[in-house]
Each structure stands twice: as structure tokens, then as C-alpha cells.
Design a protein around this motif. Structure first.
Motif, PDB file in Angstrom:
ATOM      1  N   LYS A   1       2.966   3.071   3.038  1.00  6.86           N
ATOM      2  CA  LYS A   1       2.980   3.724   1.736  1.00  6.86           C
ATOM      3  C   LYS A   1       1.794   3.240   0.926  1.00  6.86           C
ATOM      4  O   LYS A   1       1.532   2.042   0.835  1.00  6.86           O
ATOM      5  CB  LYS A   1       4.274   3.392   0.994  1.00  6.86           C
ATOM      6  CG  LYS A   1       4.468   4.182  -0.271  1.00  6.86           C
ATOM      7  CD  LYS A   1       5.844   3.855  -0.864  1.00  6.86           C
ATOM      8  CE  LYS A   1       6.163   4.739  -2.026  1.00  6.86           C
ATOM      9  NZ  LYS A   1       7.497   4.413  -2.590  1.00  6.86           N
ATOM     10  N   ARG A   2       1.070   4.195   0.348  1.00  5.74           N
ATOM     11  CA  ARG A   2      -0.078   3.871  -0.498  1.00  5.74           C
ATOM     12  C   ARG A   2      -0.112   4.858  -1.653  1.00  5.74           C
ATOM     13  O   ARG A   2      -0.115   6.072  -1.431  1.00  5.74           O
ATOM     14  CB  ARG A   2      -1.379   3.950   0.293  1.00  5.74           C
ATOM     15  CG  ARG A   2      -2.573   3.561  -0.529  1.00  5.74           C
ATOM     16  CD  ARG A   2      -3.732   3.161   0.366  1.00  5.74           C
ATOM     17  NE  ARG A   2      -4.749   2.529  -0.442  1.00  5.74           N
ATOM     18  CZ  ARG A   2      -5.907   3.086  -0.732  1.00  5.74           C
ATOM     19  NH1 ARG A   2      -6.200   4.276  -0.265  1.00  5.74           N
ATOM     20  NH2 ARG A   2      -6.766   2.439  -1.464  1.00  5.74           N
ATOM     21  N   LYS A   3      -0.114   4.317  -2.849  1.00  2.00           N
ATOM     22  CA  LYS A   3      -0.140   5.137  -4.069  1.00  2.00           C
ATOM     23  C   LYS A   3       0.950   6.202  -4.052  1.00  2.00           C
ATOM     24  O   LYS A   3       0.707   7.378  -4.283  1.00  2.00           O
ATOM     25  CB  LYS A   3      -1.516   5.748  -4.277  1.00  2.00           C
ATOM     26  CG  LYS A   3      -2.599   4.703  -4.491  1.00  2.00           C
ATOM     27  CD  LYS A   3      -3.931   5.348  -4.772  1.00  2.00           C
ATOM     28  CE  LYS A   3      -4.976   4.258  -4.990  1.00  2.00           C
ATOM     29  NZ  LYS A   3      -6.287   4.821  -5.295  1.00  2.00           N
ATOM     30  N   ASN A   4       2.172   5.767  -3.726  1.00  2.00           N
ATOM     31  CA  ASN A   4       3.365   6.623  -3.710  1.00  2.00           C
ATOM     32  C   ASN A   4       3.325   7.762  -2.696  1.00  2.00           C
ATOM     33  O   ASN A   4       4.066   8.731  -2.811  1.00  2.00           O
ATOM     34  CB  ASN A   4       3.668   7.168  -5.106  1.00  2.00           C
ATOM     35  CG  ASN A   4       4.112   6.074  -6.041  1.00  2.00           C
ATOM     36  OD1 ASN A   4       4.862   5.189  -5.647  1.00  2.00           O
ATOM     37  ND2 ASN A   4       3.644   6.124  -7.267  1.00  2.00           N
TER      38      ASN A   4
ATOM     39  N   GLU B   1      -0.765  12.283   6.341  1.00  2.00           N
ATOM     40  CA  GLU B   1       0.284  12.156   5.327  1.00  2.00           C
ATOM     41  C   GLU B   1       1.590  12.699   5.915  1.00  2.00           C
ATOM     42  O   GLU B   1       1.588  13.662   6.687  1.00  2.00           O
ATOM     43  CB  GLU B   1      -0.095  12.928   4.070  1.00  2.00           C
ATOM     44  CG  GLU B   1       0.840  12.661   2.922  1.00  2.00           C
ATOM     45  CD  GLU B   1       0.390  13.292   1.613  1.00  2.00           C
ATOM     46  OE1 GLU B   1       1.238  13.405   0.720  1.00  2.00           O
ATOM     47  OE2 GLU B   1      -0.793  13.681   1.491  1.00  2.00           O
ATOM     48  N   ILE B   2       2.701  12.060   5.543  1.00  2.00           N
ATOM     49  CA  ILE B   2       4.012  12.468   6.027  1.00  2.00           C
ATOM     50  C   ILE B   2       4.988  12.470   4.842  1.00  2.00           C
ATOM     51  O   ILE B   2       4.899  11.612   3.963  1.00  2.00           O
ATOM     52  CB  ILE B   2       4.505  11.532   7.162  1.00  2.00           C
ATOM     53  CG1 ILE B   2       5.808  12.042   7.761  1.00  2.00           C
ATOM     54  CG2 ILE B   2       4.626  10.105   6.700  1.00  2.00           C
ATOM     55  CD1 ILE B   2       6.234  11.273   9.012  1.00  2.00           C
ATOM     56  N   SER B   3       5.887  13.430   4.826  1.00  2.00           N
ATOM     57  CA  SER B   3       6.861  13.486   3.733  1.00  2.00           C
ATOM     58  C   SER B   3       8.009  12.517   4.018  1.00  2.00           C
ATOM     59  O   SER B   3       8.327  12.235   5.181  1.00  2.00           O
ATOM     60  CB  SER B   3       7.383  14.903   3.539  1.00  2.00           C
ATOM     61  OG  SER B   3       8.047  15.330   4.689  1.00  2.00           O
ATOM     62  N   GLU B   4       8.625  12.008   2.964  1.00  2.00           N
ATOM     63  CA  GLU B   4       9.713  11.038   3.101  1.00  2.00           C
ATOM     64  C   GLU B   4      10.841  11.554   3.980  1.00  2.00           C
ATOM     65  O   GLU B   4      11.424  10.791   4.749  1.00  2.00           O
ATOM     66  CB  GLU B   4      10.276  10.672   1.725  1.00  2.00           C
ATOM     67  CG  GLU B   4       9.600   9.523   1.085  1.00  2.00           C
ATOM     68  CD  GLU B   4      10.339   9.037  -0.154  1.00  2.00           C
ATOM     69  OE1 GLU B   4      11.493   9.445  -0.392  1.00  2.00           O
ATOM     70  OE2 GLU B   4       9.745   8.244  -0.881  1.00  2.00           O
TER      71      GLU B   4
ATOM     72  N   VAL C   1      13.988   6.218   9.487  1.00  2.00           N
ATOM     73  CA  VAL C   1      14.170   4.789   9.217  1.00  2.00           C
ATOM     74  C   VAL C   1      15.055   4.140  10.269  1.00  2.00           C
ATOM     75  O   VAL C   1      14.840   2.990  10.650  1.00  2.00           O
ATOM     76  CB  VAL C   1      14.751   4.571   7.806  1.00  2.00           C
ATOM     77  CG1 VAL C   1      15.030   3.118   7.541  1.00  2.00           C
ATOM     78  CG2 VAL C   1      13.800   5.112   6.761  1.00  2.00           C
ATOM     79  N   ASP C   2      16.026   4.874  10.792  1.00  2.00           N
ATOM     80  CA  ASP C   2      16.927   4.288  11.780  1.00  2.00           C
ATOM     81  C   ASP C   2      16.222   3.999  13.110  1.00  2.00           C
ATOM     82  O   ASP C   2      16.769   3.324  13.969  1.00  2.00           O
ATOM     83  CB  ASP C   2      18.158   5.164  11.991  1.00  2.00           C
ATOM     84  CG  ASP C   2      17.837   6.590  12.386  1.00  2.00           C
ATOM     85  OD1 ASP C   2      16.683   7.014  12.240  1.00  2.00           O
ATOM     86  OD2 ASP C   2      18.758   7.282  12.838  1.00  2.00           O
TER      87      ASP C   2
END
Length: 69
Positions: A32-35, A47-50, A55-56
């Protein structure tokens, strides 16, 4: 015991391993960099969206704690 972690809990980076075991496979990082989140796969950075971050599947999670004072 199982720890539940969401993407909102992580504020720095994730390492993910793809493969059968630690000796065989491929590691990528998501930082993560600058949100904004970026996926780093060898020399390819995008770039990838949240909502696309798994995470798992994390092998390592990196946190940066900031003092509230």
C-alpha cells in the motif's frame, strides 16, 4: 486458534505464496502506498483494488503502527 484479518486491518504490505509448498512455487507482494494497493510480481507492478486482495491467502502480513500522540 484462528485469527480473522480483513484488508482494513493491514496498512502496509502482504506477501502471498502460490504453490504446493514453500520450496516450490512463487511469491508475490501487495503493498500500500498513498492509500492505493499495488501487486508486485517480479518486475510487473499494477494497481489492484481492495476487493481483489485475498487476505486469507497471505503468507506474511506487515503492519506499521503509528503513535496516536
Amino acid at each position: 486458534n484462528q485469527i480473522i484479518v480483513s484488508i482494513q486491518d493491514i496498512n502496509f504490505a502482504i506477501v502471498i505464496h502460490w504453490g504446493k509448498n514453500i520450496s516450490a512455487g512463487h511469491y508475490i507482494s501487495i503493498v500500500k502506498r498513498k492509500n492505493k494497493w499495488y501487486i508486485c510480481d517480479d518486475d510487473d507492478v499494477k494497481e489492484i483494488s481492495e476487493d481483489k486482495i485475498l487476505v486469507d491467502s497471505a503468507y506474511l502480513l506487515f503492519y506499521r503502527f503509528e503513535d496516536d500522540i
